[in-house]
Design a protein around this motif. Structure first.
Motif, PDB file in Angstrom:
ATOM      1  N   HIS A  96      15.591 110.246  15.062  1.00 19.66           N
ATOM      2  CA  HIS A  96      16.839 109.790  14.445  1.00 19.66           C
ATOM      3  C   HIS A  96      17.613 110.974  13.865  1.00 19.66           C
ATOM      4  N   PRO A  97      18.264 111.778  14.704  1.00 19.11           N
ATOM      5  CA  PRO A  97      19.075 112.892  14.193  1.00 19.11           C
ATOM      6  C   PRO A  97      20.257 112.379  13.374  1.00 19.11           C
ATOM      7  N   ASN A  98      20.602 113.111  12.323  1.00 16.54           N
ATOM      8  CA  ASN A  98      21.787 112.742  11.551  1.00 16.54           C
ATOM      9  C   ASN A  98      23.042 113.166  12.307  1.00 16.54           C
ATOM     10  N   ALA A  99      24.172 112.587  11.937  1.00 12.57           N
ATOM     11  CA  ALA A  99      25.400 112.762  12.718  1.00 12.57           C
ATOM     12  C   ALA A  99      25.962 114.178  12.633  1.00 12.57           C
ATOM     13  N   GLY A 100      25.828 114.844  11.500  1.00 14.18           N
ATOM     14  CA  GLY A 100      26.490 116.132  11.295  1.00 14.18           C
ATOM     15  C   GLY A 100      25.789 117.308  11.926  1.00 14.18           C
ATOM     16  N   LEU A 101      26.441 118.478  11.800  1.00 14.78           N
ATOM     17  CA  LEU A 101      25.923 119.692  12.412  1.00 14.78           C
ATOM     18  C   LEU A 101      24.707 120.247  11.678  1.00 14.78           C
ATOM     19  N   ILE A 102      24.640 120.047  10.374  1.00 20.03           N
ATOM     20  CA  ILE A 102      23.485 120.539   9.614  1.00 20.03           C
ATOM     21  C   ILE A 102      22.325 119.564   9.811  1.00 20.03           C
ATOM     22  N   PRO A 103      21.233 119.993  10.441  1.00 19.44           N
ATOM     23  CA  PRO A 103      20.170 119.062  10.849  1.00 19.44           C
ATOM     24  C   PRO A 103      19.182 118.727   9.728  1.00 19.44           C
ATOM     25  N   TRP A 104      19.680 118.045   8.707  1.00 18.50           N
ATOM     26  CA  TRP A 104      18.783 117.715   7.609  1.00 18.50           C
ATOM     27  C   TRP A 104      17.730 116.692   8.030  1.00 18.50           C
ATOM     28  N   TRP A 105      17.941 116.001   9.163  1.00 17.83           N
ATOM     29  CA  TRP A 105      16.965 115.023   9.632  1.00 17.83           C
ATOM     30  C   TRP A 105      15.598 115.647   9.895  1.00 17.83           C
ATOM     31  N   LEU A 106      15.568 116.949  10.158  1.00 17.77           N
ATOM     32  CA  LEU A 106      14.304 117.616  10.437  1.00 17.77           C
ATOM     33  C   LEU A 106      13.368 117.596   9.236  1.00 17.77           C
ATOM     34  N   PHE A 107      13.933 117.405   8.045  1.00 18.44           N
ATOM     35  CA  PHE A 107      13.126 117.422   6.822  1.00 18.44           C
ATOM     36  C   PHE A 107      12.688 116.015   6.399  1.00 18.44           C
ATOM     37  N   SER A 108      12.948 115.045   7.265  1.00 16.06           N
ATOM     38  CA  SER A 108      12.518 113.669   6.997  1.00 16.06           C
ATOM     39  C   SER A 108      11.441 113.270   7.996  1.00 16.06           C
ATOM     40  N   LYS A 109      10.267 112.970   7.519  1.00 17.59           N
ATOM     41  CA  LYS A 109       9.173 112.578   8.410  1.00 17.59           C
ATOM     42  C   LYS A 109       9.510 111.310   9.188  1.00 17.59           C
ATOM     43  N   ARG A 110      10.358 110.466   8.612  1.00 11.86           N
ATOM     44  CA  ARG A 110      10.703 109.218   9.283  1.00 11.86           C
ATOM     45  C   ARG A 110      11.689 109.429  10.428  1.00 11.86           C
ATOM     46  N   VAL A 113      20.661 121.228  25.568  1.00 15.01           N
ATOM     47  CA  VAL A 113      20.467 121.256  24.115  1.00 15.01           C
ATOM     48  C   VAL A 113      21.762 121.670  23.415  1.00 15.01           C
ATOM     49  N   ARG A 114      22.436 122.660  23.966  1.00 14.93           N
ATOM     50  CA  ARG A 114      23.658 123.183  23.351  1.00 14.93           C
ATOM     51  C   ARG A 114      24.746 122.108  23.253  1.00 14.93           C
ATOM     52  N   GLU A 115      24.809 121.231  24.256  1.00 16.69           N
ATOM     53  CA  GLU A 115      25.869 120.228  24.276  1.00 16.69           C
ATOM     54  C   GLU A 115      25.464 118.910  23.625  1.00 16.69           C
ATOM     55  N   THR A 116      24.214 118.804  23.182  1.00 19.90           N
ATOM     56  CA  THR A 116      23.769 117.547  22.577  1.00 19.90           C
ATOM     57  C   THR A 116      23.169 117.791  21.198  1.00 19.90           C
ATOM     58  N   LEU A 117      21.860 118.068  21.123  1.00 14.82           N
ATOM     59  CA  LEU A 117      21.205 118.185  19.824  1.00 14.82           C
ATOM     60  C   LEU A 117      21.825 119.241  18.923  1.00 14.82           C
ATOM     61  N   ALA A 118      22.258 120.358  19.494  1.00 14.94           N
ATOM     62  CA  ALA A 118      22.837 121.429  18.683  1.00 14.94           C
ATOM     63  C   ALA A 118      24.153 121.007  18.040  1.00 14.94           C
ATOM     64  N   LYS A 119      24.779 119.964  18.547  1.00 15.42           N
ATOM     65  CA  LYS A 119      26.033 119.479  17.980  1.00 15.42           C
ATOM     66  C   LYS A 119      25.830 118.325  17.006  1.00 15.42           C
ATOM     67  N   GLY A 120      24.573 117.977  16.761  1.00 14.83           N
ATOM     68  CA  GLY A 120      24.295 116.912  15.809  1.00 14.83           C
ATOM     69  C   GLY A 120      24.176 115.556  16.478  1.00 14.83           C
ATOM     70  N   GLY A 121      23.716 114.602  15.705  1.00 15.13           N
ATOM     71  CA  GLY A 121      23.487 113.265  16.232  1.00 15.13           C
ATOM     72  C   GLY A 121      24.720 112.584  16.773  1.00 15.13           C
ATOM     73  N   SER A 122      25.899 112.969  16.310  1.00 13.14           N
ATOM     74  CA  SER A 122      27.122 112.339  16.817  1.00 13.14           C
ATOM     75  C   SER A 122      27.324 112.612  18.298  1.00 13.14           C
ATOM     76  N   ALA A 123      26.701 113.678  18.817  1.00 11.71           N
ATOM     77  CA  ALA A 123      26.797 114.002  20.239  1.00 11.71           C
ATOM     78  C   ALA A 123      25.612 113.477  21.028  1.00 11.71           C
ATOM     79  N   CYS A 124      24.682 112.790  20.367  1.00 15.63           N
ATOM     80  CA  CYS A 124      23.426 112.378  21.014  1.00 15.63           C
ATOM     81  C   CYS A 124      23.261 110.871  21.115  1.00 15.63           C
TER      82      CYS A 124
END
Length: 413
Positions: free
Chosen positions: A101-115, A180-191
């Protein structure tokens, strides 16, 4: 009005035809099959009594060429998906379930959530994705990443084999990095996963044909091109139904499979190794199920839930494609039943196999991909096998058509 010929009505050809029509060309679109769409086609299956797609094609919200194409032909509403990037997974061996569950923004704070991240991984594990984005054209994924550990086994192997339709370890690291560059690297809004509704044809093909017809395009199906009259330029097209002269200054966009293009153009170097994709469709439903679920350690890689059926996709499926069809159906249904907690009894089914679904996305095969310009002045190439910067995907196919059309327009052919 300037005229243009487009040969092939798969997504690359449709994209080229739409772009050329937008630029003011009178387009003749010829297709060997009796229906448009190429590998993204839909048909009425008598075994299931349903209209199904030949394959399950996943689009992500960050696919810009797809979005632009659908907006042009008035079909933006034909892709549906969740409001957030959520990818449920089921591990066939352990039975464990989780949601990426990646977060929408560019800063990948989702990586710090185990859920939100893959179980058994730590935030720093995901730094390996940066290695893919910096990979050279010569490197395989197995040379850039360590193909072991929770992140590889529970996400990357499944994700990369489906993105490249190539066994992941030997796949091109540069092409994987582009994804990766066009999806995950752009945040969840691109995924966000987007699925054609109700069918591929209804989303990508029928609206394009209708749009082209309203702009005067001449669409001719069931018309196989047998040969090109070639010199410095294409001077004539030899179709099964007769020869057609090509006027001076008239461009020809060849949007056919790689092996067909190689037969038509002497000396053309194209990818010549391919992998199969096996898709299964089952007459069963799972109300309330996620539209797509990843499978770890199964025969299926992804399970799709439609209102009228459940479907699976398995990429790089060369060995599976050679097995007995009912045996394949039973293997795949076992995964579907496990994912959605359904009875093990096999429902009515259909297996659809594309033995040469896409080129093998290895560094060696990547070198064989031509650009859109041929060695003949008015002949241009389009297709997901041309040099798009992506593996063979819907995004790449549509991008290739627009690239070929832009080369026509900018070259003032």
């Amino acid at each position: 009005m300037k005229r243009a010929q487009v040969i092939g009505a798969g997504l690359a050809g449709l994209s080229a035809a739409v772009a050329l029509s937008e630029a003011g060309y009178a387009v003749t679109l010829s297709e060997a099959a009796r229906q448009a769409g190429g590998r993204c086609r839909s048909y009425r299956d008598p075994q299931l009594g349903l209209t199904i797609d030949n394959g399950n094609h996943l689009v992500l919200s960050g696919n810009k060429a797809v979005r632009d194409y659908l907006a042009t032909i008035g079909a933006s509403d034909r892709l549906v998906g969740p409001e957030e990037a959520r990818f449920p997974f089921t591990d066939m061996a352990s039975g464990e379930r989780w949601v990426l569950h990646p977060n929408a923004g560019l800063i990948p704070w989702w990586l710090f959530s185990k859920r939100r991240r893959v179980p058994g991984t730590a935030p720093l594990d995901y730094l390996v994705l940066a290695r893919l984005m910096g990979a050279s054209a010569e490197q395989t994924i197995g040379q850039v990443l360590r193909p072991k550990g929770a992140l590889w086994e529970r996400l990357l192997d499944t994700f990369l084999v489906s993105a490249l339709n190539t066994p992941a370890k030997g796949g091109s690291a540069a092409l994987a990095g582009a994804i990766v560059r066009e999806t995950l690297a752009k945040g969840g809004s691109a995924c966000r996963p987007m699925i054609a509704e109700p069918t591929l044809a209804a989303a990508f093909v029928d609206p394009a044909l209708a749009w082209l017809e309203t702009r005067g395009a001449n669409i001719r199906l069931g018309r196989r091109l047998r040969a090109l009259a070639l010199g410095e330029r294409v001077t004539a097209l030899d179709f099964a139904d007769g020869r057609e002269e090509v006027a001076a200054g008239e461009p020809v966009v060849l949007a056919v499979p790689a092996w067909v293009a190689a037969d038509l153009i002497p000396g053309l170097v194209v990818p010549d190794e391919h992998h199969a994709i096996v898709n299964a469709h089952f007459l069963a439903t799972a109300p309330g199920a996620a539209p797509i679920t990843g499978v770890v350690g199964g025969t299926a890689e992804w399970v799709f839930a439609f209102p009228d059926r459940l479907s699976t996709t398995t990429s790089a499926a060369d060995a599976l494609a050679e097995e007995d069809r009912e045996t394949v159906a039973r293997k795949l249904w076992a995964d579907v039943a496990r994912v959605h907690d359904l009875p093990s009894d096999l429902p009515r089914w259909q297996i659809v196999t594309e033995k040469r679904a896409t080129f093998s996305a290895t560094p060696d095969q990547e070198k064989r991909r031509p650009g859109c310009r041929s060695s003949h002045d008015n002949l241009f190439l389009a297709g997901d096998w041309t040099k798009t910067g992506l593996p063979a995907t819907i995004e790449g196919a549509i991008r290739s058509g627009r690239t070929a059309a832009a080369a026509v327009v900018n070259g003032k052919v």
